[in-house]
Design a protein around this motif. Structure first.
Motif, short mmCIF file in Angstrom:
data_model
loop_
_atom_site.label_atom_id
_atom_site.label_comp_id
_atom_site.label_asym_id
_atom_site.label_seq_id
_atom_site.Cartn_x
_atom_site.Cartn_y
_atom_site.Cartn_z
N ARG A 89 -23.18 -6.00 -11.17
CA ARG A 89 -22.65 -7.24 -11.72
C ARG A 89 -21.90 -7.95 -10.61
NH1 ARG A 89 -19.36 -5.61 -16.89
NH2 ARG A 89 -18.21 -4.65 -15.23
N SER A 107 -17.48 -11.48 -12.47
CA SER A 107 -17.66 -10.92 -13.80
C SER A 107 -16.88 -9.63 -13.95
CB SER A 107 -19.15 -10.69 -14.06
OG SER A 107 -19.34 -10.01 -15.26
N ARG A 108 -16.90 -8.83 -12.91
CA ARG A 108 -16.17 -7.56 -12.94
C ARG A 108 -14.66 -7.82 -12.97
NH1 ARG A 108 -18.70 -4.88 -8.89
NH2 ARG A 108 -17.18 -5.49 -7.36
N HIS A 144 -13.15 -10.38 -14.34
CA HIS A 144 -12.84 -10.82 -15.71
C HIS A 144 -12.75 -9.61 -16.64
CE1 HIS A 144 -13.54 -12.58 -19.70
NE2 HIS A 144 -12.93 -13.64 -19.20
N SER A 145 -13.70 -8.71 -16.51
CA SER A 145 -13.73 -7.51 -17.35
C SER A 145 -12.49 -6.64 -17.11
CB SER A 145 -14.99 -6.72 -17.05
OG SER A 145 -14.99 -5.49 -17.72
N LYS A 146 -12.11 -6.46 -15.86
CA LYS A 146 -10.94 -5.64 -15.53
C LYS A 146 -9.66 -6.30 -16.05
CE LYS A 146 -12.87 -2.30 -13.26
NZ LYS A 146 -12.84 -0.93 -13.72
N TYR A 206 -9.49 -8.22 -18.70
CA TYR A 206 -9.52 -8.04 -20.15
C TYR A 206 -9.02 -6.65 -20.52
CZ TYR A 206 -11.08 -8.45 -24.98
OH TYR A 206 -11.11 -8.51 -26.34
N GLN A 207 -9.50 -5.65 -19.79
CA GLN A 207 -9.07 -4.28 -20.06
C GLN A 207 -7.56 -4.11 -19.84
OE1 GLN A 207 -11.49 -1.83 -17.54
NE2 GLN A 207 -13.38 -2.38 -18.60
N TRP A 253 -9.66 -12.80 -13.28
CA TRP A 253 -8.90 -11.68 -13.82
C TRP A 253 -7.87 -12.19 -14.83
CZ3 TRP A 253 -4.03 -9.71 -14.41
CH2 TRP A 253 -3.91 -8.34 -14.64
N GLY A 290 -9.51 -13.25 -18.10
CA GLY A 290 -9.80 -12.09 -18.94
C GLY A 290 -8.54 -11.55 -19.57
#
Length: 57
Positions: free
Chosen positions: A6, A10-11, A13-15, A17-18, A40, A43
């Motif tokens: 990815r 995108s990664r 944003h995902s991190k 969110y987490q 970041w 997310g």
């Protein structure tokens, strides 16, 4: 066929969110570049919104 990674944004944003779901502060953003940092934080904000609406406890 090789699996494609990815993209970095995108990664990021995902991190973010987490991190938001787990309750971490936005000051803990590990990214230095403005684009990745922006993703970041996006997310993270999305996760905080989801927590406030009750999607996650």
């Amino acid at each position: 066929m090789k699996r494609q990674k990815r993209d970095k944004l995108s990664r990021a944003h995902s991190k973010g969110y987490q991190a938001g779901i787990s309750g971490r502060s936005k000051d803990n953003c590990p990214f230095q570049t403005s684009e990745a940092r922006s993703e970041w934080l996006g997310g993270w904000r999305e996760a905080i919104g989801d927590r406030n609406t009750g999607l996650y406890q």
